[in-house]
Design an enzyme around this catalytic site. Structure first.
Site, PDB file in Angstrom:
ATOM      1  N   ASP A 272     -61.736  13.282  57.776  1.00 42.15           N
ATOM      2  CA  ASP A 272     -61.639  14.615  57.160  1.00 42.15           C
ATOM      3  C   ASP A 272     -62.847  14.886  56.267  1.00 42.15           C
ATOM      4  O   ASP A 272     -63.456  15.960  56.313  1.00 42.15           O
ATOM      5  CB  ASP A 272     -60.377  14.722  56.284  1.00 42.15           C
ATOM      6  CG  ASP A 272     -59.093  14.703  57.094  1.00 42.15           C
ATOM      7  OD1 ASP A 272     -59.134  14.351  58.278  1.00 42.15           O
ATOM      8  OD2 ASP A 272     -58.034  15.037  56.513  1.00 42.15           O
TER       9      ASP A 272
ATOM     10  N   ALA B  45     -51.158  21.562  55.147  1.00 44.84           N
ATOM     11  CA  ALA B  45     -50.973  22.182  56.464  1.00 44.84           C
ATOM     12  C   ALA B  45     -51.786  21.486  57.545  1.00 44.84           C
ATOM     13  O   ALA B  45     -51.902  21.992  58.664  1.00 44.84           O
ATOM     14  CB  ALA B  45     -51.342  23.663  56.399  1.00 44.84           C
ATOM     15  N   GLY B  46     -52.362  20.338  57.221  1.00 41.81           N
ATOM     16  CA  GLY B  46     -53.087  19.578  58.245  1.00 41.81           C
ATOM     17  C   GLY B  46     -54.479  20.091  58.533  1.00 41.81           C
ATOM     18  O   GLY B  46     -55.120  19.662  59.483  1.00 41.81           O
TER      19      GLY B  46
ATOM     20  N   ALA C 183     -61.679  19.337  51.732  1.00 41.08           N
ATOM     21  CA  ALA C 183     -62.611  20.429  51.425  1.00 41.08           C
ATOM     22  C   ALA C 183     -62.726  20.631  49.909  1.00 41.08           C
ATOM     23  O   ALA C 183     -63.818  20.883  49.392  1.00 41.08           O
ATOM     24  CB  ALA C 183     -62.150  21.713  52.114  1.00 41.08           C
TER      25      ALA C 183
HETATM   26  C1  MEV Z   1     -55.334  13.484  58.010  1.00 45.80           C
HETATM   27  O1  MEV Z   1     -56.003  14.709  58.250  1.00 45.80           O
HETATM   28  C2  MEV Z   1     -55.833  12.419  58.924  1.00 45.80           C
HETATM   29  C3  MEV Z   1     -55.171  11.056  58.792  1.00 45.80           C
HETATM   30  O2  MEV Z   1     -55.660  10.257  59.872  1.00 45.80           O
HETATM   31  C4  MEV Z   1     -55.474  10.398  57.466  1.00 45.80           C
HETATM   32  C5  MEV Z   1     -56.920   9.943  57.341  1.00 45.80           C
HETATM   33  O3  MEV Z   1     -57.631   9.782  58.339  1.00 45.80           O
HETATM   34  O4  MEV Z   1     -57.339   9.686  56.186  1.00 45.80           O
HETATM   35  C6  MEV Z   1     -53.665  11.156  58.941  1.00 45.80           C
END
Ligand code: MEV
Length: 311
Positions: free
Chosen positions: A133, A85-86, A92
């Site tokens: 992340d 879901a981004g 985490a």
């Molecule tokens: C995913 O939350 C973020 C991306 O930029 C992938 C990453 O930075 O590893 C799409």
């Protein structure tokens, strides 16, 4: 022997995907977390009662490889973060699992080591990654990733010829609403899709650089409190992300609706479904529109709490 740890999810304000190629990005830790508890097992290594399997537990398996523990373990995970879901659920899970494993293996744990381990886990599983992340989930607060070393530098993470400098930033005094499209969208295929586009096409490289410029402007407007300008730049970031091919009709629908009551809105995280984020001083109104348009709204708060041990 029993160790417990938890780590927060994140939202990306600016710079997803472009950060994989060395451009800057800005993210906030949020008050939804993943939890991990590890104890010894008398038979085999299990995850939530099932034998560990590559197909279902790729991140946890990679965490075990990284730390190099051969003992059989009982691993229990739980997450308040919807997966795909981004919102950084895989980061985490990796950070909280690595926290437990490093505590078991060495007792001494540093944020820098966990952030580096967790980045490598994501890199292996996704085939490419940036540390945004995983560093945000480890440290909490807000994280700025950039090529240059700046104020409030925390650590550097490198892979092959690439170097990312990770910086602490205070939590900005702004309100956001997240809208989950409900379209499950794991990060790895999207990162791979952008990689193919980037490697074959100079136009894609220009888009990535343009996103980098937006991130730099956006973070300085955020610092000076020019929220209207921050919102405009979020809209601009969204336009470029959709050219990169990572938006989705359901994301566009939620973003369009939310913009009526927001300074700006864009997808957050890998896209392709997943979630959008709106910067607004009318969160209830935005949440209502998101719901009416078939999304699931979350009015989340940022948190200073990164990786934490115990309950
Ligand atoms: C995913 O939350 C973020 C991306 O930029 C992938 C990453 O930075 O590893 C799409």
């Amino acid at each position: 022997m029993k160790v417990k740890a938890s780590a927060p999810g994140k939202i990306i304000l600016f710079g997803e995907h472009a950060v994989v190629y060395g451009e800057p990005a800005l993210a906030l830790a949020v008050n939804k977390r993943s939890f991990c508890e590890i104890s010894s097992s008398s038979s085999e290594t299990t995850v939530n009662g099932y034998p560990i399997q590559e197909e279902y537990h790729s991140y946890i398996l990679e965490c075990l490889n990284r730390v190099g523990i051969d003992d059989d373990l009982k691993i229990e995970t739980e997450s308040e973060l919807p997966s795909g879901a981004g919102m950084g659920s895989s980061a985490a899970i990796s950070v909280s699992t690595l926290g437990c494993l490093r505590k078991l293996a060495e007792n001494e744990v540093t944020e820098e080591q966990i952030a580096e381990d967790a980045f490598n886990v994501e890199f292996e599983v996704q085939g490419n990654a940036s540390p945004i992340d995983t560093s945000t989930s480890t440290h909490g607060s807000a994280i700025m990733v950039s090529e240059e070393k700046e104020e409030d530098f925390l650590w550097e993470i490198g892979k092959k010829e690439k170097r990312w400098n990770i910086h602490h930033r205070p939590i900005p005094d702004v309100k956001f609403v997240i809208g989950d499209t409900g379209v499950h969208s794991p990060t790895a295929p999207l990162v791979k899709k952008v990689k193919r586009f980037y490697e074959k096409n100079n136009f894609a490289k220009e888009i990535v650089e343009d996103i980098g410029r937006i991130v730099r402007k956006g973070s300085s407007h955020l610092e000076s409190g020019d929220i209207e300008r921050v919102g405009e730049l979020m809209d601009e970031n969204q336009r470029l992300l959709s050219i990169l091919g990572v938006s989705h009709p359901k994301l566009e629908r939620l973003i369009k609706g939310a913009r009526k009551y927001s300074y700006g809105a864009k997808l957050t995280g890998a896209g392709g479904g997943g979630s959008m984020i709106a910067l607004t001083d009318q969160p209830e109104k935005v949440a209502e529109v998101i719901e009416r348009r078939g999304g699931k709204p979350y009015i989340l708060n940022s948190t200073e709490m990164g990786l934490s041990f115990g309950e």
